[in-house]
Design a protein around this motif. Structure first.
Motif, short mmCIF file in Angstrom:
data_model
loop_
_atom_site.label_atom_id
_atom_site.label_comp_id
_atom_site.label_asym_id
_atom_site.label_seq_id
_atom_site.Cartn_x
_atom_site.Cartn_y
_atom_site.Cartn_z
N GLN A 178 -6.77 6.03 18.73
CA GLN A 178 -5.55 6.75 18.37
C GLN A 178 -4.68 5.92 17.44
O GLN A 178 -4.01 6.46 16.56
N LEU A 179 -4.69 4.61 17.65
CA LEU A 179 -3.91 3.74 16.77
C LEU A 179 -4.49 3.75 15.36
O LEU A 179 -3.74 3.70 14.37
N LEU A 180 -5.81 3.83 15.25
CA LEU A 180 -6.43 3.91 13.93
C LEU A 180 -6.01 5.19 13.21
O LEU A 180 -5.83 5.20 11.99
N GLN A 181 -5.86 6.27 13.97
CA GLN A 181 -5.39 7.51 13.37
C GLN A 181 -3.96 7.35 12.86
O GLN A 181 -3.61 7.83 11.78
N LYS A 182 -3.13 6.64 13.62
CA LYS A 182 -1.75 6.40 13.19
C LYS A 182 -1.71 5.52 11.94
O LYS A 182 -0.81 5.64 11.11
N ALA A 183 -2.69 4.61 11.83
CA ALA A 183 -2.75 3.74 10.65
C ALA A 183 -2.96 4.57 9.39
O ALA A 183 -2.43 4.25 8.32
N PRO A 218 0.79 -1.21 0.00
CA PRO A 218 0.00 0.00 0.00
C PRO A 218 0.83 1.28 0.00
O PRO A 218 0.36 2.33 -0.41
N SER A 219 2.07 1.21 0.50
CA SER A 219 2.88 2.41 0.62
C SER A 219 3.63 2.73 -0.66
O SER A 219 4.27 3.76 -0.78
N PHE A 225 -5.17 -6.58 4.07
CA PHE A 225 -4.40 -7.46 4.94
C PHE A 225 -3.19 -6.74 5.52
O PHE A 225 -2.84 -6.94 6.70
N GLU A 226 -2.55 -5.91 4.72
CA GLU A 226 -1.39 -5.16 5.24
C GLU A 226 -1.80 -4.25 6.39
O GLU A 226 -1.06 -4.08 7.37
N VAL A 227 -2.97 -3.66 6.30
CA VAL A 227 -3.48 -2.82 7.38
C VAL A 227 -3.72 -3.65 8.64
O VAL A 227 -3.34 -3.28 9.75
N ILE A 228 -4.38 -4.81 8.46
CA ILE A 228 -4.64 -5.71 9.59
C ILE A 228 -3.33 -6.14 10.25
O ILE A 228 -3.19 -6.11 11.48
N LYS A 229 -2.40 -6.55 9.42
CA LYS A 229 -1.12 -7.05 9.95
C LYS A 229 -0.39 -5.97 10.75
O LYS A 229 0.22 -6.26 11.77
#
Length: 419
Positions: free
Chosen positions: A49-54, A28-29, A317-321
């Protein structure tokens, strides 16, 4: 003319070959094209907050997070049935097994690279997200290892040991725990109880077993599984001996029971620490935790999945991982009290932090040991309905014939399974 033709062919070859070097959307990056992924979760299942960092971690993904209120499971099942409006990523609670028959509606995470990180997670937790056919639909999130919560001051007054290790040695089995409950009952004239409710006794014993109601092949074994009958009989024995406060979880009676000293102990999952502290502020410093009688179990814990409707499964999947990697699971332990499923997290200093509510004890060490020793077991998609019937029969045990109640409950289960 030949030279011009050769030049054109060469240019075509260069263009074709250069196409192989375009960035892959699997990373994704690395893609310049921004895609949108929708993620469903419920309050406190993932740290906000972790979702914001994602969103910062994956700049080429427009991550739309939706906190779903109400009956999350029903909304997900309804959406799947409608085959419309499904998210790209969805959190699931421990009812993940109910969706095993719909495994074709989810991507097999093994095909997206899950096996590469499998050794980072608890084996029993990992396998809970894998169907009997080997299709992985659930990626590990948090866990719910169990332990014995007890009032140090009430145990002392009853003449019972108070040190966590000594308590565990005296009450290493459920029969030992029952006997200690009789001692406590006598010391307080039957006004203080060793357990909160009969259903919880049954639930916790079941959670410690490697066999439950079904085999991976789908065969019902609840009527022949010795562990099921032993759990039932022990729960009935606790009730018959007057060791249960009859205070249902999440009720005003339970809150008052733990705050006013009516409930001296209970076996519960690690996530019960917060409800206990909120319900019993007057008892701060008086509670302790030790390994549960009968062995280690797990109650609760969540997973993440990718519905087949997603057009970007690899990116999802990369986001989940990333969200559930060891570092971020440790972050969620600190911020949201979500106990990790990643093995390396158990060696962190956070696990060893002392907790004033528990008299300065580092309860994380107890729950970490429990998590490491939970047995691999199979639930089956009809576990919730069967377990619900057994629990209802137990809760009505005082109005039933205790000698025939188990067989009657099994007959009701068999009728349910034939539907």
């Amino acid at each position: 003319m030949k030279r011009r033709t050769w030049t054109i062919v060469t240019l075509i070859l260069v263009l074709v070959l250069s196409g192989c070097s375009f960035p892959s959307t699997a990373d994704p990056s690395s893609s310049n094209k921004k895609i949108t992924l929708t993620l469903w979760y419920w309050n406190r299942s993932i740290d906000d907050q972790l979702l914001q960092k994602a969103k910062e971690q994956f700049p080429n993904i427009n991550l739309v997070t939706q906190k779903i209120g109400g009956d999350f499971k029903s909304k997900l099942k309804t959406t799947l049935a409608a085959k419309s409006g499904e998210p790209d990523i969805v959190a699931m609670n421990d009812w993940v097994m109910e969706l095993f028959p719909s495994q074709d509606r989810f991507y097999d995470l093994y095909e997206l690279g899950a096996a590469e990180v499998e050794d980072q997670y608890l084996d029993w937790k990992w396998k809970q997200g894998v169907t009997p056919e080997g299709h992985m639909i659930g990626f590990p999130m948090d866990t719910g290892p169990t332990a014995l919560f007890y009032r140090e001051d009430l145990f002392k007054e009853a003449g019972l040991p108070t040190d966590p290790e000594e308590v565990h040695q005296l009450m290493s089995t459920w029969e030992d725990y029952r006997k200690a409950g009789l001692t406590l009952k006598e010391a307080f004239g039957g006004k203080v109880f060793m357990y909160d409710n009969i259903e919880n006794v049954y639930n916790q014993i079941i959670s410690q077993s490697d066999k439950k109601y079904f085999t991976p092949e789908g065969d019902f074994i609840g009527d022949s599984n010795k562990a099921i009958r032993e759990a039932w009989d022990m729960a009935v024995a606790f009730n018959k001996d007057g060791l249960i406060a009859n205070a249902d979880g999440w009720s005003p009676e339970w809150n008052a029971g733990v705050n006013k000293g009516k409930i001296a102990a209970f076996v519960g999952a690690v996530w019960m620490k917060q409800p206990l502290q909120e319900a019993a502020p007057d008892t701060a410093g008086k509670w302790r935790v030790t390994r549960a009688p009968g062995g280690d179990g797990n109650v609760g814990g969540s997973f993440m999945a990718i519905p087949k409707s997603s057009e970007h499964p690899q990116e999802a999947f990369e986001v989940i991982k990333w969200l559930q990697n060891p570092e971020n699971q440790l972050t969620m332990l600190k911020t949201t009290n979500l106990f990790p499923s990643t093995i390396s997290a158990f060696d962190s200093s956070t696990i060893r932090e002392s907790e004033p509510f528990f008299g300065g004890q580092a309860t994380g060490e107890i729950f970490a040991e429990s998590a490491k020793n939970v047995k691999v077991s199979y639930f089956g998609e009809r576990y919730p309905s069967v377990h619900g019937i057994m629990s209802r029969w137990l809760n009505n045990i005082n109005s039933l014939n205790p000698d025939t109640a188990f067989d009657e409950a099994m007959q009701r289960v068999e009728r349910e399974l034939k539907r």
